[in-house]
Design an enzyme around this catalytic site. Structure first.
Site, short mmCIF file in Angstrom:
data_model
loop_
_atom_site.label_atom_id
_atom_site.label_comp_id
_atom_site.label_asym_id
_atom_site.label_seq_id
_atom_site.Cartn_x
_atom_site.Cartn_y
_atom_site.Cartn_z
N GLU A 128 0.86 -1.20 0.00
CA GLU A 128 0.00 0.00 0.00
C GLU A 128 0.89 1.24 0.00
O GLU A 128 2.09 1.14 0.30
CB GLU A 128 -0.91 -0.01 1.24
CG GLU A 128 -1.83 -1.22 1.23
CD GLU A 128 -2.88 -1.18 2.34
OE1 GLU A 128 -2.85 -0.25 3.17
OE2 GLU A 128 -3.73 -2.08 2.34
N SER A 188 7.50 -2.43 3.15
CA SER A 188 8.20 -3.42 3.97
C SER A 188 7.35 -3.83 5.16
O SER A 188 7.34 -4.98 5.59
CB SER A 188 9.52 -2.83 4.47
OG SER A 188 10.30 -2.38 3.40
N ARG A 242 35.78 -4.76 -29.21
CA ARG A 242 36.22 -3.36 -29.09
C ARG A 242 37.74 -3.28 -28.96
O ARG A 242 38.33 -3.90 -28.06
CB ARG A 242 35.56 -2.72 -27.86
CG ARG A 242 35.98 -1.31 -27.57
CD ARG A 242 35.37 -0.35 -28.55
NE ARG A 242 35.65 1.04 -28.19
CZ ARG A 242 35.39 2.05 -29.01
NH1 ARG A 242 34.88 1.84 -30.21
NH2 ARG A 242 35.65 3.29 -28.62
N GLN A 249 30.32 -0.16 -17.63
CA GLN A 249 31.69 0.36 -17.59
C GLN A 249 32.52 -0.23 -18.73
O GLN A 249 33.30 0.47 -19.37
CB GLN A 249 32.31 0.01 -16.22
CG GLN A 249 33.58 0.76 -15.91
CD GLN A 249 33.33 2.26 -15.76
OE1 GLN A 249 32.23 2.70 -15.46
NE2 GLN A 249 34.36 3.05 -16.00
N GLY A 304 31.97 1.40 -21.90
CA GLY A 304 32.37 2.81 -21.95
C GLY A 304 31.17 3.68 -22.33
O GLY A 304 30.05 3.44 -21.90
N GLY A 305 31.41 4.67 -23.20
CA GLY A 305 30.35 5.60 -23.61
C GLY A 305 29.18 4.87 -24.26
O GLY A 305 28.02 5.27 -24.11
N GLU A 330 9.45 -7.42 -3.89
CA GLU A 330 9.25 -8.62 -3.06
C GLU A 330 10.20 -8.66 -1.86
O GLU A 330 10.74 -9.70 -1.51
CB GLU A 330 9.33 -9.88 -3.91
CG GLU A 330 8.19 -9.92 -4.91
CD GLU A 330 7.98 -11.26 -5.57
OE1 GLU A 330 8.11 -12.28 -4.90
OE2 GLU A 330 7.66 -11.25 -6.76
N THR A 333 12.93 -5.64 0.10
CA THR A 333 14.21 -4.98 -0.20
C THR A 333 15.38 -5.83 0.35
O THR A 333 15.17 -6.74 1.16
CB THR A 333 14.26 -3.60 0.48
OG1 THR A 333 14.15 -3.81 1.90
CG2 THR A 333 13.14 -2.68 0.00
N GLU A 375 17.43 -4.94 2.54
CA GLU A 375 17.47 -4.80 4.00
C GLU A 375 16.48 -5.78 4.65
O GLU A 375 16.79 -6.39 5.69
CB GLU A 375 17.11 -3.36 4.41
CG GLU A 375 18.16 -2.31 4.05
CD GLU A 375 18.16 -1.93 2.57
OE1 GLU A 375 17.21 -2.30 1.85
OE2 GLU A 375 19.12 -1.27 2.12
C1 LIG Z 1 8.14 -2.38 -10.26
C2 LIG Z 1 7.52 -2.81 -8.98
C3 LIG Z 1 6.62 -3.87 -8.98
C4 LIG Z 1 5.99 -4.26 -7.78
N1 LIG Z 1 5.03 -5.23 -7.82
C5 LIG Z 1 4.30 -5.50 -6.69
C6 LIG Z 1 3.17 -6.36 -6.75
O1 LIG Z 1 2.85 -6.92 -7.80
N2 LIG Z 1 2.46 -6.55 -5.61
C7 LIG Z 1 2.78 -5.95 -4.43
O2 LIG Z 1 2.09 -6.17 -3.44
N3 LIG Z 1 3.86 -5.12 -4.35
C8 LIG Z 1 4.61 -4.86 -5.45
N4 LIG Z 1 5.68 -4.00 -5.39
C9 LIG Z 1 6.00 -3.36 -4.12
C10 LIG Z 1 7.33 -3.78 -3.51
O3 LIG Z 1 7.24 -5.08 -3.02
C11 LIG Z 1 7.70 -2.74 -2.46
O4 LIG Z 1 8.09 -1.58 -3.16
C12 LIG Z 1 8.83 -3.18 -1.54
O5 LIG Z 1 8.39 -4.22 -0.71
C13 LIG Z 1 9.37 -2.04 -0.67
O6 LIG Z 1 8.33 -1.33 -0.06
P1 LIG Z 1 8.33 0.28 -0.14
O7 LIG Z 1 8.50 0.62 -1.58
O8 LIG Z 1 7.11 0.77 0.53
O9 LIG Z 1 9.61 0.74 0.63
P2 LIG Z 1 9.71 1.02 2.22
O10 LIG Z 1 9.18 -0.14 2.97
O11 LIG Z 1 9.15 2.36 2.52
O12 LIG Z 1 11.29 1.07 2.42
C14 LIG Z 1 12.08 2.25 2.22
C15 LIG Z 1 13.51 1.93 2.68
O13 LIG Z 1 13.51 1.65 4.09
C16 LIG Z 1 14.11 0.38 4.30
N5 LIG Z 1 13.47 -0.29 5.43
C17 LIG Z 1 12.16 -0.46 5.68
N6 LIG Z 1 11.97 -1.16 6.80
C18 LIG Z 1 13.20 -1.48 7.27
C19 LIG Z 1 13.69 -2.21 8.39
N7 LIG Z 1 12.86 -2.79 9.26
N8 LIG Z 1 15.03 -2.31 8.55
C20 LIG Z 1 15.89 -1.75 7.68
N9 LIG Z 1 15.49 -1.05 6.60
C21 LIG Z 1 14.17 -0.91 6.40
C22 LIG Z 1 13.89 -0.39 3.00
O14 LIG Z 1 14.81 -1.46 2.87
C23 LIG Z 1 14.10 0.71 1.98
O15 LIG Z 1 15.48 0.89 1.76
C24 LIG Z 1 6.33 -3.61 -6.56
C25 LIG Z 1 7.27 -2.58 -6.57
C26 LIG Z 1 7.85 -2.16 -7.74
C27 LIG Z 1 8.81 -1.00 -7.72
#
Ligand SMILES: Cc1cc2nc3c(=O)[nH]c(=O)nc-3n(C[C@H](O)[C@H](O)[C@H](O)COP(=O)(O)OP(=O)(O)OC[C@H]3O[C@@H](n4cnc5c(N)ncnc54)[C@H](O)[C@@H]3O)c2cc1C
Length: 403
Positions: free
Chosen positions: A151, A156, A292, A360, A363-364, A387, A389, A391
């Site tokens: 959402e 995360s 190259r 890299q 290059g260009g 799915e 991050t 972290e």
């Molecule tokens: C192209 C794309 C396709 C996607 N497809 C789907 C989909 O089909 N269905 C779906 O449900 N989701 C989907 N997602 C969502 C995706 O799973 C989330 O973007 C991801 O889980 C990260 O959530 P966030 O973007 O809210 O980042 P945030 O949770 O806000 O994280 C921001 C930063 O804080 C860090 N962080 C957060 N909590 C912690 C912690 N406890 N400890 C350390 N660091 C932390 C994170 O690692 C990150 O660096 C998609 C995203 C993208 C970009």
């Protein structure tokens, strides 16, 4: 007692060659995997390579392409044949995602999301009636599937979601929004997790199967992305959306626990996607380094380049071992919580590093769109985010090793 004696006899004598082979780790690709790889290479050369930069430029999600992938059995790789799928295991699945992503990561991402998230959730947790209704359509790509957990304010921290589903007789009424949903607009069906209990309760969320066209359910804004541009990413919006209780997957309150299990498998997908992107970037860089010439010799003759290639190849090989190890565990029905997180963490970081090194080496020319590596570089970054991050993978791994 007799079993104990037999066991002692077996374990106390040296193993025969046949027994050793039985215990050996098999690093060879199976015939099925070789067949799938060749089929995908042929398909990509004809159907993806000539068009992928146009799709990338215009952010077109090529629905027809997915129907063709469906007719090859690649949109229901893990779905048993009785539901119209290919009935393969995770080794074949990993090969599928990696081979497609070796050419185009954004197509690989969509194939992965369709197979392992929406279809995977229904396959693992839905009733027989729901499986019979949805899996044949999904496995052939007659319908494209979406999966909504994230959402705007909870990524995360997905367990803190605010989309609510309030019981009203035989129905649930959904209100809220999901964002970053792959195939949110083009998908004909979505598995959506919404809150049915109190915030903070992991048993307070429920998974629903929601079809496109259901009143109160619509797709919102389509995201304009850095990479993975042919994979559609949109919002899902729910406004007094009434869903019959027959569309609940499993029981009320099971949705979040189901989602975490789906993600355990999903991480293998993203690890395979990462592997494919890294391999594609490496292939291009290796070829280019031999073609190259600078200072009257191929750039591969410079140790600065050849050592970079050696590092790239080694990292890809290590990532491959982690990916195939988690696929193997999954095939055997074992827990992959830690292993898939390790595979996803390592392979996705490798994809970013290898794609960076490939640019890299070019290059260009690595920076312009006439050559393939700038796209690998842009696509790779999603792998360290989607799915879970990097972290969050470290959180999963550390929790597992510290418990
Ligand atoms: C192209 C794309 C396709 C996607 N497809 C789907 C989909 O089909 N269905 C779906 O449900 N989701 C989907 N997602 C969502 C995706 O799973 C989330 O973007 C991801 O889980 C990260 O959530 P966030 O973007 O809210 O980042 P945030 O949770 O806000 O994280 C921001 C930063 O804080 C860090 N962080 C957060 N909590 C912690 C912690 N406890 N400890 C350390 N660091 C932390 C994170 O690692 C990150 O660096 C998609 C995203 C993208 C970009």
């Amino acid at each position: 007692m007799i079993f104990v004696i037999l066991a002692i006899q077996i374990f106390s004598r040296p193993m025969t060659v046949a027994e050793k082979l039985d215990h050996a780790i098999d690093f060879e690709e199976s015939e099925n995997q070789k067949m799938i790889s060749q089929m995908i290479r042929d398909f990509c050369a004809k159907e993806i390579k000539p068009k992928m930069m146009d799709w990338d430029e215009s952010q077109e999600f090529p629905v027809d392409l997915f129907r063709k992938l469906g007719s090859l059995g690649l949109m229901g790789v893990l779905v048993p044949e009785e539901y119209g799928g290919s009935g393969f295991g995770y080794h074949e699945y990993v090969t599928t995602i990696a081979e497609i992503s070796r050419v185009d990561g954004s197509i690989g991402l969509s194939v992965a999301a369709h197979n392992s998230l929406c279809t995977g959730h229904i396959l693992q947790f839905a009733s027989e009636e729901q499986k019979l209704k949805y899996l044949p359509k999904l496995a052939t790509a007659e319908w494209i599937g979406a999966w909504g957990l994230t959402e705007p304010n909870t990524g995360s921290d997905a367990g803190n979601m605010r989309t609510i589903a309030i019981k009203d007789g035989d129905h649930y009424v959904l209100n809220g929004a999901k964002n970053f949903i792959t195939h949110g607009k083009s998908g004909q069906v979505a598995v959506v997790i919404a809150r049915t209990g109190s915030v903070g309760d992991s048993r307070g969320m429920t998974a629903f199967i929601i079809e496109k066209g259901t009143p109160g359910f619509s797709a919102g804004r389509k995201e304009n992305k850095l990479g993975m541009r042919a994979s559609e990413t949109t919002e899902l919006i729910f406004t007094d959306c009434r869903i019959h209780k027959s569309q609940v997957i499993g029981g009320e309150g099971e949705g979040f626990v189901q989602a975490l299990k789906v993600l355990d498998g999903g991480r293998i997908s993203i690890a395979a996607l990462s592997l494919g992107i890294a391999q594609g970037a490496f292939d291009a860089a290796l070829r280019y380094s031999k073609e190259r010439h600078q200072f009257n010799q191929p750039i591969s003759a410079f140790q600065g380049i050849s050592f970079k290639l050696a590092d790239m190849a080694t990292k890809i090989e290590a990532a491959k071992l982690l990916v195939y190890r988690s696929a193997d565990l999954k095939n055997r029905g074992m827990s992959v919580n830690k292993e898939s997180a390790m595979a996803k963490l390592y392979a996705s970081e490798v994809a970013v590093e290898v794609a960076n090194d490939a640019v890299q080496i070019f290059g260009g020319y690595g920076y312009i769109k006439d050559y393939p590596v700038e796209k690998f570089y842009r696509d790779a970054k999603l792998c360290t985010i989607g799915e879970g991050t990097s972290e969050i993978q470290k959180l999963v791994i550390s929790r597992s090793i510290l418990k």
